[in-house]
Write an enzyme that holds these catalytic residues in place. Structure first.
Site, PDB file in Angstrom:
ATOM      1  N   LYS A  77       0.847  -1.194   0.000  1.00 40.17           N
ATOM      2  CA  LYS A  77       0.000   0.000   0.000  1.00 40.17           C
ATOM      3  C   LYS A  77       0.881   1.241   0.000  1.00 40.17           C
ATOM      4  O   LYS A  77       1.913   1.275   0.673  1.00 40.17           O
ATOM      5  CB  LYS A  77      -0.918  -0.037   1.233  1.00 40.17           C
ATOM      6  CG  LYS A  77      -1.968   1.058   1.271  1.00 40.17           C
ATOM      7  CD  LYS A  77      -2.874   0.920   2.504  1.00 40.17           C
ATOM      8  CE  LYS A  77      -3.982   1.974   2.507  1.00 40.17           C
ATOM      9  NZ  LYS A  77      -4.877   1.862   3.683  1.00 40.17           N
ATOM     10  N   SER A 155      -9.917   2.128   2.503  1.00 40.39           N
ATOM     11  CA  SER A 155      -8.940   2.835   1.694  1.00 40.39           C
ATOM     12  C   SER A 155      -7.957   1.909   0.982  1.00 40.39           C
ATOM     13  O   SER A 155      -7.365   2.320  -0.022  1.00 40.39           O
ATOM     14  CB  SER A 155      -8.163   3.815   2.568  1.00 40.39           C
ATOM     15  OG  SER A 155      -7.368   3.145   3.515  1.00 40.39           O
ATOM     16  N   SER A 179     -10.476  -0.104   6.730  1.00 44.73           N
ATOM     17  CA  SER A 179      -9.784   0.025   5.438  1.00 44.73           C
ATOM     18  C   SER A 179      -9.072  -1.231   4.947  1.00 44.73           C
ATOM     19  O   SER A 179      -8.623  -1.268   3.804  1.00 44.73           O
ATOM     20  CB  SER A 179      -8.765   1.165   5.501  1.00 44.73           C
ATOM     21  OG  SER A 179      -9.412   2.395   5.396  1.00 44.73           O
TER      22      SER A 179
END
Lengths: 492, 95
Positions: A77, A155, A179
């Site tokens: 990420k 997210s 997320s």
């Protein structure tokens, strides 16, 4: 089957037996990654780094006694600092930023021999539930049932999309209000948010420091156990990381949950809950009951206040954390006009660099922390947070081993369909996930079935603090009973 | 409680985010919506409840007071938009 579709566990076994090399496995993923550009999941690719690491992994495997993650290609990420690789947290304010240091999570992965394929798309500063607040444009869900492009969730949307589409074997995610778990559910993969403090936050771009926690996003519960074992543990650089031994999470996957008590929180049965979600939840209860667990009705009375509590505390912490983006030390600085001073530099830099949702959360956080409102909003939210945590403590004290709940109130929705007029509409996506972050508890999302449209739906299991091993074993039972094997048909 | 244009302007200023006059009304609307959502917390009886300060009850570890890191001026300045002579450079702050 092409090697990029494998699980960590099967790749580990094949690598150790010499049936595949880390370089071959990496090449398969790099090929899939390049063919997957339509998903906009990988936003910075690191093929040279990947091949260097793969060659080193092969040497280590040949020497014997390599760790489980050795030679496993993963995506990272964009929130994790990777030395020399762009790390933007999905934000224009960090355009061009290449950290001179490595996050603890990625350092542990590379130390264990894992291979870095690149950085994954996400909502800007992890603020969002659809990946649409990303400066790179949204990642796209590989699941598709009509002409619409669907959100992979957020997210950690790029992470979920990349794992679901077999662009990598696994990915790192972070979870501040859901997320990891919400995108995992939307994309039909597994994701665990560990207990707060289990995984170091050092080198992870901060959103809300008392809620943020990193964790693995994988194709199976076993993979989540393997990868969590690689990234967990005490870190002197994160004073909130717990100095506790890391158990062998994989060894805990016995499939035996006989006699365990599974709590079903009645407050999670929301008015207007879609029938399909309610039915899925019931099926999950049956699966655990069939495995010998006892299903127990429990009450978590402050559940309905979790979302408003989160949307006071998270923006408050964000407004403080994001004060560091001032155009001085790193990232974007606005072009200044004649006569502009330092205040104009701050204000223009932040207006240009932050997207609208991040600006709103910073301002909402600033407001609740400002003189005259601190007690009415921020302190009150911290008190309600204590009550939310107490609800869970009372359930666990009464003998509950784990809690079963839906992960999301719906399956994946179309890009552009939510939150346009009212930001609160998007916030409601976190209704089942956010309570755990407030209480610091571990939670795992497991894909359980498809809805009538053909999109994945997940269930969530919530565990006692520090008992991820036991929690993952519950999730493993659910996974085996559900037998979810569906994959998105390739269109990208 | 709703946020008016003056409050929105003040919050933007405190946040050091430039918002054009013409955008303040829309901002005030969105902030009001978020704040309206927060208002639900007023329903909770929090009498006698201590505000939560730490997710896990723990005493922060102390470390030995020695230098463990440092002397990395080039690395620290590497990402700066404007670095000169070993310093971060900013517009003039004192006359």
């Amino acid at each position: 089957m092409s090697a990029n579709t494998w699980t960590i566990a099967s790749a580990r076994d094949a690598l150790r037996k010499g049936e595949v090399t880390a370089v071959d496995l990496t090449m398969a993923c790099l090929t899939a990654m390049d063919a997957g550009d339509g998903l906009n999941a990988f936003v910075h690719k690191t093929p040279e780094l990947a091949l260097d690491q793969a060659r080193a992994a092969d040497a280590r495997l040949a020497a014997g006694a390599a760790p489980a993650m050795c030679g496993i290609p993963v995506g990272v990420k964009d929130l994790f600092a990777v030395k020399g690789v762009p790390t933007q947290a999905g934000s224009n304010i960090l355009r061009g930023f290449k950290p001179e240091y490595e996050s603890t999570v990625t350092a542990k992965l590379w130390g264990a021999g894992a291979v870095c394929l690149g950085k994954l798309n996400m909502d800007e500063f992890a603020m969002g539930s659809s990946n649409e607040s990303s400066c790179y444009g949204p990642a796209v869900n590989p699941w598709k049932v009509d002409e619409r492009k669907l959100t992979p969730g957020g997210s950690s949307g790029g992470s979920a999309a990349a794992v679901a589409a077999d662009l990598c074997l696994a990915a790192t995610g972070t979870d501040t209000g859901g997320s990891i778990r919400q995108p995992a559910a939307f994309c039909g993969i597994t994701g665990i948010k560990p207990t707060y403090g289990r995984v170091s936050r050092w080198g992870v771009v901060a959103y809300a420091s008392s809620l943020d926690q990193a964790g693995p996003m994988t194709k199976s519960v076993r993979d989540a156990a393997i990868m969590l074992g690689a990234i967990a543990g005490h870190d002197p650089k994160d004073s909130t990381s717990a100095d506790l031994a890391v158990p062998d999470f994989e060894a805990a996957l016995t499939g035996d949950i006989r006699g365990k008590w599974i709590g079903i929180p009645r407050e999670y049965r929301l008015d207007g809950m879609p029938a399909e979600i309610a039915a899925l939840w019931d099926r999950g209860m049956d699966m655990l009951r069939d495995a010998g667990a006892q299903i127990v009705d429990i009450s978590l009375p402050h559940t309905k206040f979790a979302l408003p509590t989160y949307y006071v505390i998270a923006p408050a912490e964000a407004s403080s954390n994001l004060a560091r983006y001032d155009g001085v030390r790193y990232g974007h600085r606005a072009k200044l006009a004649q006569g502009d001073g330092i205040t104009e530099m701050y204000e223009k830099t932040r207006a240009e660099g932050f997207g609208p949702e991040v600006q709103r959360r910073i301002m909402a956080g600033t407001y609740v922390l400002s003189a005259g409102f601190y007690d009415a909003y921020y302190n009150r939210a911290r008190k309600v947070r204590a009550l939310i945590k107490r609800d869970f403590e009372q359930a666990f004290a009464a003998g509950i081993d784990a809690i079963l709940a839906p992960t999301t109130p719906s399956s994946a929705f179309g890009l552009g369909e939510q939150g346009g007029a009212d930001p609160v509409e998007m916030y409601l996506n976190d209704v089942f996930t956010v309570t755990l972050n407030l209480a610091g508890l571990p939670g795992v999302a497991v894909p359980v079935g498809l809805d009538s449209k053909g999109l994945p739906l997940g269930l969530q299991m919530i565990g006692r603090p520090w008992e991820e091993a036991d929690l993952l074993n519950h999730a493993y039972v659910l996974e085996r009973a559900a037998g979810f094997v569906a994959k998105p048909a390739k269109w990208w | 409680m709703s946020i008016d244009i003056d409050t929105a302007r003040k919050v933007a200023k405190l946040s050091r985010i430039r918002v054009e006059e013409g955008d303040l009304l829309a901002l005030a609307d969105k902030l009001s919506s978020i704040l309206g959502f927060m208002e639900q917390l007023k329903e909770v009886d929090v009498t006698g409840v201590e505000p939560m300060t730490s997710v896990t009850p723990m005493r922060l570890k102390r470390r030995v007071d020695v230098v463990t890191d440092g002397d990395q001026q080039a690395a620290v300045l590497k990402n700066a938009p404007d670095a000169r002579e070993g310093f971060f450079a900013v517009p003039k702050v004192v006359e």
